[in-house]
Motif scaffolding. Structure first.
Motif, mmCIF file in Angstrom:
data_model
loop_
_atom_site.group_PDB
_atom_site.id
_atom_site.type_symbol
_atom_site.label_atom_id
_atom_site.label_comp_id
_atom_site.label_asym_id
_atom_site.label_seq_id
_atom_site.Cartn_x
_atom_site.Cartn_y
_atom_site.Cartn_z
ATOM 1 N N UNK A 41 0.838 -1.206 -0.046
ATOM 2 C CA UNK A 41 0.159 -0.075 0.004
ATOM 3 C C UNK A 41 0.728 1.372 -0.142
ATOM 4 N N UNK A 42 0.355 1.930 -0.906
ATOM 5 C CA UNK A 42 1.062 3.556 -0.833
ATOM 6 C C UNK A 42 -0.595 3.989 -0.268
ATOM 7 N N UNK A 43 0.550 5.055 1.374
ATOM 8 C CA UNK A 43 -0.207 5.031 1.215
ATOM 9 C C UNK A 43 0.206 7.498 1.582
ATOM 10 N N UNK A 44 -1.075 8.436 0.960
ATOM 11 C CA UNK A 44 0.054 9.923 0.436
ATOM 12 C C UNK A 44 -1.652 10.814 1.723
ATOM 13 N N UNK A 45 -1.070 11.631 2.052
ATOM 14 C CA UNK A 45 -1.733 13.230 2.300
ATOM 15 C C UNK A 45 -1.322 13.859 2.538
ATOM 16 N N UNK A 46 -2.243 15.427 2.837
ATOM 17 C CA UNK A 46 -1.713 16.454 3.166
ATOM 18 C C UNK A 46 -0.988 16.727 2.324
ATOM 19 N N UNK A 47 -2.236 16.662 0.473
ATOM 20 C CA UNK A 47 -1.887 17.443 -0.058
ATOM 21 C C UNK A 47 -3.263 18.555 -0.884
ATOM 22 N N UNK A 48 -3.084 19.364 -1.615
ATOM 23 C CA UNK A 48 -3.903 20.274 -1.517
ATOM 24 C C UNK A 48 -5.112 19.399 -2.228
ATOM 25 N N UNK A 49 -6.083 19.845 -1.738
ATOM 26 C CA UNK A 49 -7.839 18.868 -2.302
ATOM 27 C C UNK A 49 -8.033 19.857 -3.639
ATOM 28 N N UNK A 50 -7.795 21.175 -3.578
ATOM 29 C CA UNK A 50 -8.226 21.476 -4.881
ATOM 30 C C UNK A 50 -7.926 21.559 -5.809
ATOM 31 N N UNK A 51 -6.396 21.181 -6.449
ATOM 32 C CA UNK A 51 -5.741 20.499 -7.239
ATOM 33 C C UNK A 51 -6.391 18.889 -7.294
ATOM 34 N N UNK A 52 -6.758 18.139 -6.547
ATOM 35 C CA UNK A 52 -6.757 16.982 -7.229
ATOM 36 C C UNK A 52 -8.481 16.309 -6.661
ATOM 37 N N UNK A 53 -9.157 17.153 -6.645
ATOM 38 C CA UNK A 53 -10.882 16.850 -5.813
ATOM 39 C C UNK A 53 -10.345 15.487 -4.339
ATOM 40 N N UNK A 54 -9.213 15.351 -3.707
ATOM 41 C CA UNK A 54 -9.372 14.206 -3.069
ATOM 42 C C UNK A 54 -8.099 14.781 -2.082
ATOM 43 N N UNK A 55 -7.420 14.701 -0.108
ATOM 44 C CA UNK A 55 -6.829 15.458 -0.291
ATOM 45 C C UNK A 55 -6.019 14.080 0.503
#
Length: 222
Positions: free
Chosen positions: A162-176
Motif C-alpha cells: 500500500x502506498x499511502x499519501x496525505x496532506x496535499x491540496x484538495x483543490x488541485x486533486x479533488x481529494x486530499x
C-alpha cells in the motif's frame, strides 16, 4: 574459492536488500508500476468505481478498454449508469457516448468540459486510466508538506503493498488523502480516495488482461 563464494553471497544479499529498500519507498513503488506500464500496449478490465459527493452516491461496474497512447472505452453493465457507453479519443480530445435507458438511441460527441461526460465529482473518462493515475501520483509526491508511506497490508483478502499519501491540496486533486494498492507484481489493483477523512472514491480493477491486441474499431461507440 571459499572466499570467492562468500563474497558472491555477500554481494547478492547487499543487492537484494538494496532492491527491497528501493521498492519500499513511494518513488520506488511508482517506478516499478511505471516499468510495468512501459510494457503494456493495451489492457482490458472490469473497473468498479464508487464515488460520493455529499449525500449523493454513484456505484458502477464498467467493461473497460485502454489502448495507447490514450484511447479509452467504457460500458457500464451494473449500477446506476447501466447501459451507458463512452469513448475518449486522445486526438480530438472529445468523448462520444450513449446514455443507458430510454436515451440510449441518442449518440453525442462532447468536449470534456461538458457536464454530461462527468461523474458526480466532476471526473471524466480521461482521468480513468493507469497512465493518468501514475502521473497524478507523481505530481502529488512533489507537493510541499505531503506525507507518504509504504506498507504491507491486505486489500480484499489479497496481500498487497500500500502506498499511502496525505496532506496535499484538495483543490488541485479533488481529494486530499489516498491509499493505492499494488499486487505482488506491482500492478495497481485498487484505490481509496478521501476528502477530510471521508471515503469519496473506491476504485478496483479485476479480470485484468494485458496486451490483448485491441484494435481501434472495437473502441468506437456505434
Amino acid at each position: 574459492m571459499r572466499l570467492f563464494v562468500s563474497l558472491l553471497i555477500m554481494l547478492f544479499v547487499s543487492v537484494s536488500l538494496f532492491s527491497q529498500e528501493i521498492e519500499q519507498t513511494p518513488g520506488g513503488i511508482l517506478a516499478l508500476f511505471e516499468s510495468n506500464l512501459d510494457t503494456i500496449r493495451d489492457y482490458t478490465c472490469v473497473l468498479h468505481d464508487f464515488v460520493k459527493k455529499g449525500k449523493k452516491e454513484s456505484d458502477n461496474y464498467w467493461d473497460y478498454k485502454f489502448m495507447k497512447p490514450k484511447y479509452i472505452r467504457m460500458e457500464s453493465f451494473k449500477g446506476d449508469r447501466v447501459g451507458s457507453k463512452a469513448y475518449f479519443d486522445c486526438v480530438t480530445k472529445k468523448v462520444t457516448g450513449r446514455q443507458g435507458g430510454i436515451l440510449s438511441a441518442l449518440k453525442l460527441t462532447l468536449d470534456l468540459s461538458s457536464s454530461l461526460v462527468k461523474n458526480i465529482r466532476g471526473t471524466t473518462i480521461a482521468e480513468s486510466d493507469w497512465l493518468f493515475i501514475l502521473q497524478r501520483t507523481k505530481n502529488i509526491l512533489k507537493e510541499d508538506g505531503m506525507i507518504a508511506a509504504v506498507s504491507s497490508t491486505k486489500y480484499k483478502n489479497t496481500e498487497v503493498t500500500m502506498l499511502y499519501i496525505k496532506n496535499f491540496p484538495f483543490e488541485k486533486y479533488n481529494f486530499d488523502e489516498t491509499r493505492m494498492f499494488f499486487d505482488s507484481n506491482f500492478m495497481l489493483i485498487g484505490i481509496y480516495n478521501y476528502e477530510e477523512g471521508v471515503l469519496i472514491q473506491d476504485v478496483s480493477y479485476t479480470d485484468v488482461k494485458l496486451n490483448t491486441g485491441i484494435v481501434i474499431d472495437s473502441m468506437y461507440v456505434k
